[in-house]
Design a protein around this motif. Structure first.
Motif, short mmCIF file in Angstrom:
data_model
loop_
_atom_site.label_atom_id
_atom_site.label_comp_id
_atom_site.label_asym_id
_atom_site.label_seq_id
_atom_site.Cartn_x
_atom_site.Cartn_y
_atom_site.Cartn_z
N HIS A 1 73.43 -51.14 67.01
CA HIS A 1 72.82 -50.74 68.27
C HIS A 1 71.74 -51.73 68.70
O HIS A 1 71.50 -51.92 69.90
N SER A 2 71.09 -52.42 67.73
CA SER A 2 70.10 -53.43 68.08
C SER A 2 70.78 -54.66 68.67
O SER A 2 70.30 -55.26 69.63
N VAL A 3 71.91 -55.05 68.08
CA VAL A 3 72.68 -56.17 68.62
C VAL A 3 73.20 -55.82 70.01
O VAL A 3 73.16 -56.63 70.93
N CYS A 4 73.65 -54.58 70.17
CA CYS A 4 74.15 -54.11 71.46
C CYS A 4 73.05 -54.21 72.52
O CYS A 4 73.29 -54.68 73.63
N THR A 5 71.84 -53.76 72.18
CA THR A 5 70.72 -53.84 73.11
C THR A 5 70.44 -55.27 73.51
O THR A 5 70.21 -55.57 74.70
N ALA A 6 70.45 -56.18 72.53
CA ALA A 6 70.16 -57.59 72.81
C ALA A 6 71.22 -58.21 73.73
O ALA A 6 70.89 -58.92 74.69
N ILE A 7 72.50 -57.94 73.46
CA ILE A 7 73.57 -58.49 74.29
C ILE A 7 73.50 -57.90 75.69
O ILE A 7 73.63 -58.60 76.70
N ARG A 8 73.29 -56.57 75.77
CA ARG A 8 73.20 -55.92 77.07
C ARG A 8 72.04 -56.50 77.89
O ARG A 8 72.19 -56.78 79.09
N ASP A 9 70.90 -56.66 77.25
CA ASP A 9 69.74 -57.21 77.95
C ASP A 9 70.03 -58.61 78.48
O ASP A 9 69.63 -58.97 79.60
N ASP A 10 70.76 -59.41 77.70
CA ASP A 10 71.10 -60.76 78.15
C ASP A 10 72.11 -60.74 79.30
O ASP A 10 72.06 -61.57 80.21
N ILE A 11 73.04 -59.79 79.25
CA ILE A 11 73.98 -59.65 80.37
C ILE A 11 73.23 -59.27 81.64
O ILE A 11 73.43 -59.86 82.71
N VAL A 12 72.33 -58.28 81.53
CA VAL A 12 71.56 -57.83 82.69
C VAL A 12 70.70 -58.97 83.23
O VAL A 12 70.55 -59.14 84.45
N ALA A 13 70.13 -59.77 82.33
CA ALA A 13 69.24 -60.86 82.74
C ALA A 13 70.01 -62.05 83.31
O ALA A 13 69.40 -62.97 83.86
N LYS B 1 72.90 -50.87 84.59
CA LYS B 1 73.96 -51.48 85.39
C LYS B 1 73.48 -51.83 86.79
O LYS B 1 73.86 -52.87 87.35
N ILE B 2 72.63 -51.00 87.36
CA ILE B 2 72.08 -51.32 88.69
C ILE B 2 71.19 -52.55 88.60
O ILE B 2 71.22 -53.42 89.48
N ALA B 3 70.39 -52.66 87.53
CA ALA B 3 69.54 -53.84 87.35
C ALA B 3 70.37 -55.10 87.19
O ALA B 3 69.95 -56.20 87.59
N TRP B 4 71.57 -54.95 86.61
CA TRP B 4 72.48 -56.08 86.44
C TRP B 4 73.09 -56.50 87.77
O TRP B 4 73.18 -57.69 88.09
N MET B 5 73.48 -55.55 88.58
CA MET B 5 74.22 -55.84 89.80
C MET B 5 73.35 -56.09 91.03
O MET B 5 73.79 -56.71 91.99
N TYR B 6 72.12 -55.62 91.00
CA TYR B 6 71.28 -55.68 92.19
C TYR B 6 69.93 -56.35 91.93
O TYR B 6 69.35 -56.20 90.86
#
Length: 231
Positions: free
Chosen positions: A6-18, A153-158
């Motif tokens: 879940h920590s790796v998931c958070t890190a990857i998700r944060d990088d996708i959003v950023a 997801k909104i932070a990623w797209m908008y």
């Protein structure tokens, strides 16, 4: 020490959003494991979770890739948020604890103070914490999880423009908390619906023609320190 998935998931998700990883780009287990300093096992588990959340898709002959949402899918997310956030506020009016109220009131005080000073960066963070706490106060794990995913997801797209009148925006936050404190679910729902409708107008698609575009991902990304994510 094994880094939890879940920590790796958070890190990857944060990088996708950023925007570290461009929409449609490949996410290879080997490169991700090297970047985050972990084995491929937690990376594989994280990618499965991110696929379930809609951030990642698996393509034939390509493997895991960053998803490429359409404009309609992005618009649907805003509509879902406009329905669910008022529901969460109404539930919070019935289920909140004194601890929730204490945090919400503290955030409103800080938000109103920063709004008067015009500190927009602080206001963005405070607004996120406010809505996260309000969702938690709903007492519904399912609703809180859905709202959290929507925010990611909104932070990623908008890209979101700063409110034209931040003092008024934080006055609405204060009104929501007052209604929640009184146990007035309908009032909390109504103010939150108005607030969400106003903030929705400030969202601009990142991937629409002429809008802000995310930089292309580089093949050599610096390593990420996962120590702070081991919780």
């Amino acid at each position: 020490m094994r880094i939890p998935a879940h920590s790796v998931c958070t890190a990857i998700r944060d990088d996708i959003v950023a925007g570290v990883y461009e929409r449609g780009s490949r996410l290879t287990e080997e490169l991700l494991a090297r970047r985050y300093g972990v084995s491929r096992v937690p990376v594989r588990e994280a990618l499965r979770t991110l696929e379930a959340e809609g951030f990642v898709v698996t393509r034939r002959h390509a493997g895991a890739c960053v998803a490429e949402p359409t404009e309609q899918e992005a618009a649907d997310l805003l509509e879902m948020r406009m329905l669910l956030e008022p529901l969460g506020a109404a539930r919070a009016a019935q289920r909140r604890t004194e601890a929730h109220l204490k945090v919400l009131r503290g955030l409103v005080r800080l938000g109103q103070e920063r709004a008067r000073r015009g500190n927009s960066e602080d206001l963005r963070s405070l607004g996120g914490w406010f809505h996260e706490t309000l969702a938690q106060a709903s007492g519904s794990h399912a609703l809180t999880s859905m709202l959290t995913q929507l925010r990611h997801k909104i932070a990623w797209m908008y890209a979101v423009e700063a409110p034209a009148n931040p003092v008024e925006s934080w006055a609405e936050h204060g009104g929501i908390v007052d209604a929640v404190a009184r146990g007035d679910g309908e009032r909390a729902r109504a103010i939150t619906a108005l607030h969400t409708e106003r903030t929705t107008a400030a969202h601009r698609l990142r991937f629409s023609g002429g809008q802000e575009r995310i930089d292309r991902v580089r093949t050599s990304q610096p390593p990420v320190n996962m120590t702070s994510l081991r919780h």
